[in-house]
Design an enzyme around this catalytic site. Structure first.
Site, short mmCIF file in Angstrom:
data_model
loop_
_atom_site.label_atom_id
_atom_site.label_comp_id
_atom_site.label_asym_id
_atom_site.label_seq_id
_atom_site.Cartn_x
_atom_site.Cartn_y
_atom_site.Cartn_z
N LYS A 130 29.49 31.54 -12.27
CA LYS A 130 29.40 32.67 -11.33
C LYS A 130 28.55 33.74 -12.00
O LYS A 130 28.88 34.19 -13.10
CB LYS A 130 30.80 33.20 -11.02
N ASP A 138 33.65 42.68 -2.22
CA ASP A 138 34.75 41.98 -2.91
C ASP A 138 35.98 41.95 -2.00
O ASP A 138 36.38 42.98 -1.45
CB ASP A 138 35.15 42.73 -4.18
N ASP A 190 27.05 37.33 -11.70
CA ASP A 190 27.21 38.61 -11.01
C ASP A 190 25.93 39.44 -11.12
O ASP A 190 24.97 39.04 -11.82
CB ASP A 190 28.41 39.35 -11.65
N ASP A 236 36.54 34.61 -14.98
CA ASP A 236 35.69 35.63 -14.35
C ASP A 236 35.39 36.64 -15.44
O ASP A 236 35.33 36.29 -16.64
CB ASP A 236 36.40 36.20 -13.11
N ASP A 237 35.22 37.88 -15.07
CA ASP A 237 34.86 38.90 -16.06
C ASP A 237 35.94 38.99 -17.16
O ASP A 237 37.06 38.54 -16.96
CB ASP A 237 34.75 40.25 -15.33
N ARG A 285 27.54 35.19 -2.70
CA ARG A 285 28.31 36.25 -2.04
C ARG A 285 27.34 37.13 -1.27
O ARG A 285 26.27 37.46 -1.76
CB ARG A 285 29.01 37.08 -3.11
C1 GLA Z 1 32.17 42.11 -9.12
C2 GLA Z 1 32.33 40.80 -8.37
C3 GLA Z 1 33.78 40.36 -8.39
C4 GLA Z 1 34.26 40.23 -9.82
C5 GLA Z 1 34.04 41.53 -10.57
C6 GLA Z 1 34.32 41.37 -12.06
O1 GLA Z 1 32.80 43.16 -8.45
O2 GLA Z 1 31.86 40.92 -7.06
O3 GLA Z 1 33.94 39.14 -7.69
O4 GLA Z 1 33.56 39.18 -10.45
O5 GLA Z 1 32.71 41.99 -10.43
O6 GLA Z 1 34.12 42.55 -12.76
#
Ligand code: GLA
Length: 417
Positions: A162, A225, A164, A86-87, A221
């Site tokens: 993914k 979160d 964002d 992820d990030d 999404r």
């Molecule tokens: C957003 C996304 C999360 C995650 C964070 C990472 O908030 O909705 O699922 O990926 O960024 O910084």
């Protein structure tokens, strides 16, 4: 002369329109059932401190450990095939050719080597980027680099992206997200495309165009979160109930609503609440992306995640999201149709008054179709047959506080009634 010019313009308009539609739709043939796997974010966040916390920081080690567990502890064989970054995986700069690369201290061998490691264990690797100029944690975003980034991911052998939407403008997303769709198509690699487009638009009261979103993304999404709590799980369920007409229509094979990660195995949910999340996500036909520590997970949590009968509901090829059919006294019943005239139902209790709630209902009230007179019921957590029931026959369920009962109903054509 004028006529000819006009014809040419018309031809151009039509051919451009055709070209636009042709390349705009995601054309990858993947995620015909909701994707299943693991993603790092909810449980490990942006922990980049590998000096203080070498086992839990976002690093090659954490991903290799997780890939090992996915491959060895039954998850891969149960269908959990993706392990996703992820990030915070990347360097703060691009290289001289404008390409992204991983943080060199935390991923000393780079992402391609990690993909190879995953693939050697029968696991696929997923990655994270952002449609805007920066990711949510201030790493470089894809804006202005969409084709390069899609190609970089494809070159590395990535199987899931993914994407964002932080720091992007929600009213640009109908244009910017499909740009990544086209770039992914162009690589020729089938990469599952996970978007956050409707979430960012809803936040500023733009009504998401689910036709376009469904043509452009494999999953998306649409709500906040998820956090490690029962309240957070309930808030997702409430949103899905409120929006169910839109969300049921939007989803199907290759295009899924994503209520966010599974918390099963983390700190915040009880045993019953963990079963409830697994059951509800399966009724939603949601992606089953765990975010937990598979090195230390309890046997009970693992059993919930590996429950084959519940997974089979989630993965049912009809791909129909369930509907909330009953709400009363803190009890909800949700039902989804399955292939072969089967149905799955979840009886969910939000009650906290201590003892199991006695729910009296019928198959018809639960939303089971009337094409057959009787159905055989099976309890998917007890792994037991409950019996054969006529559509209007009295049914009795005992539902634990903040828990669920989940059943499959299969036609029992020979029953008398
Ligand atoms: C957003 C996304 C999360 C995650 C964070 C990472 O908030 O909705 O699922 O990926 O960024 O910084």
């Amino acid at each position: 002369m004028f006529g000819k010019f006009y014809d040419m313009r018309l031809a151009l308009v039509f051919s451009t329109a055709w070209f636009f539609v042709e390349v705009q739709s995601l054309d990858n043939g993947v995620a015909l059932t909701p994707p299943m796997g693991w993603i790092v974010w909810e449980r490990f966040r942006c922990n980049v401190d590998c000096v203080e916390d070498p086992d839990n920081c976002i690093s090659e080690k954490l991903f290799k450990d997780t890939i090992d567990r996915i491959a060895s502890d039954g998850y891969r064989d149960a269908g959990y095939q993706y392990v996703n970054l992820d990030d915070c995986w990347m360097s703060h700069e691009r290289d001289v050719a404008g390409r992204l690369y991983a943080n060199e201290t935390r991923f000393p061998n780079g992402i391609k080597a990690l993909v190879e490691y995953a693939n050697s264990k029968g696991v696929k690797l997923g990655i994270y980027e952002d449609v805007g100029p920066l990711t949510c944690a201030f790493y470089p975003g894809s804006l202005g680099h969409i084709e390069t980034d899609a190609q970089t991911f494809a070159d590395w052998g990535i199987d899931y992206l993914k994407f964002d939407g932080c720091f992007s403008l929600p009213w640009r997303m109908d244009h910017d997200y499909p740009e990544m769709t086209r770039a992914l198509n162009k690589t020729g690699r089938p990469i599952v495309f996970s978007c956050e487009w409707p979430l960012y638009q809803s936040e500023v009261l733009i009504k998401p165009n689910y036709t376009l979103i469904g043509e452009s993304c494999n999953l998306w999404r649409n709500f906040d979160d998820i956090q490690d709590s029962w309240e957070s799980v309930l808030s997702v369920i409430d949103y899905y109930a409120k929006e169910q007409d839109t969300l049921i229509a939007a989803s199907g094979p290759g295009r899924w609503n994503d209520p966010d990660m599974l918390l099963v195995g983390d700190f915040g949910l009880s045993y019953d609440q963990s079963k409830a999340q697994m059951a509800m996500w399966s009724i939603f036909a949601a992606p089953l992306m765990m975010s937990n520590d598979l090195r230390t997970i309890s046997p009970q949590a693992r059993d919930i995640l590996l429950n084959k009968e519940v997974i089979a509901i989630d993965q049912d090829p009809l791909g129909k999201m369930g509907r909330q059919v009953i709400t009363r006294y803190g009890i909800e019943v949700w039902t989804r149709p399955l292939t072969d005239n089967n149905y799955a139902s979840v009886m969910l209790s939000r009650r906290t008054d201590g003892r199991p709630y006695s729910l009296r209902t019928t198959l018809r009230a639960m939303g089971v179709g009337d094409k057959f007179k009787a159905y055989a019921l099976r309890d998917l957590f007890l792994h037991q047959d409950v019996g054969v029931f006529l559509l209007d026959e009295a049914l009795h369920f005992l539902v634990n506080p903040t828990g669920v009962v989940m059943v499959r109903a299969s036609p029992a054509p020979k029953a008398h009634g």
